[in-house]
Design a protein around this motif. Structure first.
Motif, PDB file in Angstrom:
ATOM      1  N   PRO A  47     -12.767  26.329  62.375  1.00 26.38           N
ATOM      2  CA  PRO A  47     -12.333  25.504  63.505  1.00 26.38           C
ATOM      3  C   PRO A  47     -12.677  26.117  64.849  1.00 26.38           C
ATOM      4  O   PRO A  47     -12.913  27.334  64.960  1.00 26.38           O
ATOM      5  N   SER A  48     -12.681  25.286  65.859  1.00 28.61           N
ATOM      6  CA  SER A  48     -12.818  25.766  67.233  1.00 28.61           C
ATOM      7  C   SER A  48     -11.662  26.709  67.569  1.00 28.61           C
ATOM      8  O   SER A  48     -10.513  26.452  67.191  1.00 28.61           O
ATOM      9  N   PRO A  49     -11.923  27.811  68.284  1.00 33.03           N
ATOM     10  CA  PRO A  49     -10.826  28.684  68.710  1.00 33.03           C
ATOM     11  C   PRO A  49      -9.762  27.931  69.501  1.00 33.03           C
ATOM     12  O   PRO A  49      -8.569  28.266  69.435  1.00 33.03           O
ATOM     13  N   GLN A  50     -10.176  26.912  70.238  1.00 33.22           N
ATOM     14  CA  GLN A  50      -9.207  26.120  70.996  1.00 33.22           C
ATOM     15  C   GLN A  50      -8.292  25.338  70.063  1.00 33.22           C
ATOM     16  O   GLN A  50      -7.084  25.193  70.314  1.00 33.22           O
ATOM     17  N   ALA A  51      -8.832  24.829  68.971  1.00 36.88           N
ATOM     18  CA  ALA A  51      -8.016  24.107  67.997  1.00 36.88           C
ATOM     19  C   ALA A  51      -7.039  25.053  67.308  1.00 36.88           C
ATOM     20  O   ALA A  51      -5.868  24.714  67.094  1.00 36.88           O
ATOM     21  N   THR A  52      -7.511  26.250  66.988  1.00 34.61           N
ATOM     22  CA  THR A  52      -6.639  27.237  66.351  1.00 34.61           C
ATOM     23  C   THR A  52      -5.481  27.618  67.272  1.00 34.61           C
ATOM     24  O   THR A  52      -4.325  27.727  66.834  1.00 34.61           O
ATOM     25  N   ALA A  53      -5.771  27.804  68.555  1.00 36.98           N
ATOM     26  CA  ALA A  53      -4.723  28.161  69.516  1.00 36.98           C
ATOM     27  C   ALA A  53      -3.689  27.037  69.638  1.00 36.98           C
ATOM     28  O   ALA A  53      -2.478  27.288  69.682  1.00 36.98           O
ATOM     29  N   ALA A  54      -4.158  25.800  69.676  1.00 43.46           N
ATOM     30  CA  ALA A  54      -3.227  24.666  69.777  1.00 43.46           C
ATOM     31  C   ALA A  54      -2.348  24.575  68.544  1.00 43.46           C
ATOM     32  O   ALA A  54      -1.143  24.265  68.642  1.00 43.46           O
ATOM     33  N   TYR A  55      -2.904  24.854  67.394  1.00 39.64           N
ATOM     34  CA  TYR A  55      -2.139  24.845  66.148  1.00 39.64           C
ATOM     35  C   TYR A  55      -1.037  25.911  66.194  1.00 39.64           C
ATOM     36  O   TYR A  55       0.121  25.650  65.844  1.00 39.64           O
ATOM     37  N   ARG A  56      -1.395  27.099  66.624  1.00 38.33           N
ATOM     38  CA  ARG A  56      -0.431  28.197  66.632  1.00 38.33           C
ATOM     39  C   ARG A  56       0.696  27.975  67.633  1.00 38.33           C
ATOM     40  O   ARG A  56       1.833  28.415  67.404  1.00 38.33           O
ATOM     41  N   GLU A  57       0.400  27.293  68.700  1.00 41.76           N
ATOM     42  CA  GLU A  57       1.424  27.062  69.722  1.00 41.76           C
ATOM     43  C   GLU A  57       2.587  26.217  69.209  1.00 41.76           C
ATOM     44  O   GLU A  57       3.677  26.234  69.791  1.00 41.76           O
ATOM     45  N   LEU A  58       2.373  25.492  68.127  1.00 40.33           N
ATOM     46  CA  LEU A  58       3.426  24.630  67.592  1.00 40.33           C
ATOM     47  C   LEU A  58       4.303  25.331  66.563  1.00 40.33           C
ATOM     48  O   LEU A  58       5.173  24.700  65.954  1.00 40.33           O
ATOM     49  N   MET A 230     -11.479  21.380  60.184  1.00 38.08           N
ATOM     50  CA  MET A 230     -10.027  21.272  60.079  1.00 38.08           C
ATOM     51  C   MET A 230      -9.586  20.621  58.770  1.00 38.08           C
ATOM     52  O   MET A 230      -8.592  19.898  58.711  1.00 38.08           O
ATOM     53  N   GLY A 231     -10.309  20.892  57.689  1.00 34.11           N
ATOM     54  CA  GLY A 231      -9.997  20.268  56.412  1.00 34.11           C
ATOM     55  C   GLY A 231      -8.578  20.503  55.943  1.00 34.11           C
ATOM     56  O   GLY A 231      -7.956  19.629  55.339  1.00 34.11           O
ATOM     57  N   ARG A 252       0.624   2.205  56.826  1.00 36.36           N
ATOM     58  CA  ARG A 252       0.688   3.667  56.785  1.00 36.36           C
ATOM     59  C   ARG A 252       2.137   4.152  56.867  1.00 36.36           C
ATOM     60  O   ARG A 252       3.049   3.415  57.244  1.00 36.36           O
ATOM     61  N   GLY A 253       2.330   5.415  56.519  1.00 37.12           N
ATOM     62  CA  GLY A 253       3.647   6.024  56.683  1.00 37.12           C
ATOM     63  C   GLY A 253       3.964   6.219  58.156  1.00 37.12           C
ATOM     64  O   GLY A 253       3.052   6.353  58.983  1.00 37.12           O
ATOM     65  N   PRO A 254       5.252   6.278  58.519  1.00 33.32           N
ATOM     66  CA  PRO A 254       5.611   6.360  59.939  1.00 33.32           C
ATOM     67  C   PRO A 254       5.227   7.679  60.600  1.00 33.32           C
ATOM     68  O   PRO A 254       5.029   7.731  61.813  1.00 33.32           O
ATOM     69  N   PHE A 255       5.121   8.758  59.824  1.00 30.22           N
ATOM     70  CA  PHE A 255       4.745  10.072  60.372  1.00 30.22           C
ATOM     71  C   PHE A 255       3.639  10.663  59.502  1.00 30.22           C
ATOM     72  O   PHE A 255       3.766  11.764  58.977  1.00 30.22           O
ATOM     73  N   ASN A 256       2.550   9.921  59.373  1.00 31.96           N
ATOM     74  CA  ASN A 256       1.516  10.289  58.409  1.00 31.96           C
ATOM     75  C   ASN A 256       0.610  11.425  58.862  1.00 31.96           C
ATOM     76  O   ASN A 256      -0.099  12.003  58.042  1.00 31.96           O
ATOM     77  N   VAL A 257       0.629  11.765  60.154  1.00 31.45           N
ATOM     78  CA  VAL A 257      -0.215  12.853  60.655  1.00 31.45           C
ATOM     79  C   VAL A 257       0.682  13.900  61.304  1.00 31.45           C
ATOM     80  O   VAL A 257       1.480  13.583  62.194  1.00 31.45           O
ATOM     81  N   SER A 258       0.558  15.142  60.883  1.00 31.56           N
ATOM     82  CA  SER A 258       1.431  16.198  61.388  1.00 31.56           C
ATOM     83  C   SER A 258       1.182  16.485  62.868  1.00 31.56           C
ATOM     84  O   SER A 258       0.097  16.221  63.402  1.00 31.56           O
ATOM     85  N   ALA A 259       2.203  17.036  63.520  1.00 33.56           N
ATOM     86  CA  ALA A 259       2.079  17.404  64.930  1.00 33.56           C
ATOM     87  C   ALA A 259       0.981  18.454  65.118  1.00 33.56           C
ATOM     88  O   ALA A 259       0.231  18.418  66.101  1.00 33.56           O
ATOM     89  N   ALA A 260       0.894  19.399  64.175  1.00 34.98           N
ATOM     90  CA  ALA A 260      -0.120  20.451  64.283  1.00 34.98           C
ATOM     91  C   ALA A 260      -1.521  19.860  64.210  1.00 34.98           C
ATOM     92  O   ALA A 260      -2.416  20.255  64.965  1.00 34.98           O
ATOM     93  N   ALA A 261      -1.729  18.912  63.309  1.00 36.62           N
ATOM     94  CA  ALA A 261      -3.049  18.280  63.192  1.00 36.62           C
ATOM     95  C   ALA A 261      -3.394  17.511  64.460  1.00 36.62           C
ATOM     96  O   ALA A 261      -4.529  17.569  64.950  1.00 36.62           O
ATOM     97  N   GLN A 262      -2.420  16.803  65.016  1.00 38.67           N
ATOM     98  CA  GLN A 262      -2.674  16.045  66.240  1.00 38.67           C
ATOM     99  C   GLN A 262      -3.061  16.970  67.393  1.00 38.67           C
ATOM    100  O   GLN A 262      -4.029  16.714  68.118  1.00 38.67           O
ATOM    101  N   ALA A 263      -2.301  18.038  67.573  1.00 36.74           N
ATOM    102  CA  ALA A 263      -2.566  18.961  68.676  1.00 36.74           C
ATOM    103  C   ALA A 263      -3.913  19.653  68.508  1.00 36.74           C
ATOM    104  O   ALA A 263      -4.694  19.792  69.458  1.00 36.74           O
ATOM    105  N   ALA A 264      -4.199  20.092  67.281  1.00 40.88           N
ATOM    106  CA  ALA A 264      -5.484  20.757  67.026  1.00 40.88           C
ATOM    107  C   ALA A 264      -6.643  19.785  67.218  1.00 40.88           C
ATOM    108  O   ALA A 264      -7.708  20.154  67.716  1.00 40.88           O
TER     109      ALA A 264
END
Length: 367
Positions: A47-58, A230-231, A252-264
């Protein structure tokens, strides 16, 4: 001993052969000191380092439910690709969106059409909802529009078209995609699966957004699992007409995409340098690998994705795969796709591609 009987499932589910992904575990490669994973078309650089940082921030917010509408992500996608955010649907990978399309528009008595060597999730999604998958033959492993159209019947509900196609790598020309759509009945959905779109530098190529904007029965499917690396986070998205978008949101489910995936995902879209670097690397090492494998007497097919489908002809492809695995290199077997003489090899880093060619050369020379 008493045998406990499970309830009987709905008819058709036992006909599904479960999807088996590329292997992930093997001994480390002796020179690189790690397993070389080239079986699942993952991005060469992760992944992009920026995506990794956004993931970790959550990390401190995982007790919070995600935004069910994925609003920030959809706005970022709309800005990046010039689309209408209101007609974007986020999903847990494009796999979920494929399943949602089948769930929403097909069922018992209906047919779902796809190209013979297309993505295995298309027939699986059809069978899961009781529909009948129909595979159109290909012409020398090329998607054949005439063959697809010849198999459209009053029962056809969805046509899935991967472009570029996985696992063959074939890129159907834009004019052929438009010819296919023009000949389909207006109540048949054309689902354009563009998982590898970011790797293509052909100015004539379209992932399908322009066709979506002109027609009510077209869906473009995209993913963050390939070039964005980001597989593991399972993030995909669809772009469709307002009517189809509305149905997919209902299904779809009401919360089908995680917050971490969205931010990344938002962060990954912003890192255009990372994408450009990945595109250039992929083109260079796909070309190099194809040339080197051809020198070994193998037949790599032309590919527009981040992988090569390699035909071993009368040589034993499975023996070659097992040899690679024994040296710490994992590639994808193709028997499940009806291509037992082939292996699919993802384009990895320079060191990884050199290691693949070296190991195959040793195997083919009987060392």
């Amino acid at each position: 001993m008493t045998t406990i009987q499970a309830p009987r499932p709905r008819p058709g589910l036992l006909d599904i052969d479960p999807y088996i992904g590329g292997e992930a575990n093997a001994v480390p490669h002796p020179r690189l000191g790690r397993t070389i994973r080239l079986a699942s078309n993952e991005g060469a650089f992760g992944p992009s380092p920026q995506a990794t940082a956004a993931y970790r921030e959550l990390g401190g917010e995982i007790h919070r439910y995600p935004d069910g509408g994925a609003c920030a992500l959809r706005e970022a996608l709309a800005a990046r690709f010039g689309l209408d955010a209101g007609r974007i649907v986020a999903g847990a990978g494009s796999d979920e969106l494929i399943a949602l399309l089948a769930k929403s528009y097909a069922g018992p008595g209906d047919e779902v059409l796809y190209s013979r060597h297309g993505f295995l999730m298309y027939p699986i999604a059809a069978k899961a909802v009781g529909a009948t998958p129909v595979a159109a033959p290909e012409a020398q492993l090329h998607t054949d529009v005439d063959a697809l159209l010849a198999r459209v019947t009053p029962r056809t509900r969805i046509v899935f078209l991967a472009n570029p196609n996985n696992p063959t790598g074939y890129l159907l020309p834009r004019a052929e995609v438009e010819r296919l759509h023009a000949a389909l009945p207006s109540d048949v959905i054309l689902a354009l699966d563009a998982a590898y779109a970011e790797y293509i530098d052909d100015p004539d190529y379209s992932a399908g957004a322009d066709l979506v904007d002109r027609a009510g029965n077209v869906v473009m499917l995209r993913t963050f699992s390939k070039i964005y690396g980001m597989g593991a986070l399972r993030l995909g998205w669809a772009y469709a007409s307002a009517g189809i978008t509305d149905i997919l949101h209902r299904a779809r489910g009401p919360f089908n995409v995680s917050a971490a995936a969205q931010a990344a995902g938002v962060a990954a879209l912003a890192d255009r340098d990372f994408v450009a670097k990945s595109v250039a690397h992929n083109a260079e090492w796909r070309r190099w690998t194809a040339a080197e494998l051809a020198k070994l007497g193998l037949a790599p097919l032309p590919s527009a994705g981040n992988f090569l489908l390699v035909d071993f002809g009368d040589r034993d492809a499975e023996a070659a795969r097992q040899h690679l695995k024994g040296t710490g290199i994992l590639v994808r077997q193709m028997g499940g796709y009806g291509l037992p003489s082939c292996l699919r090899i993802t384009i990895g880093t320079e060191d990884e591609m050199r290691a693949v060619v070296e190991a195959l050369a040793e195997h083919l020379r009987g060392r």
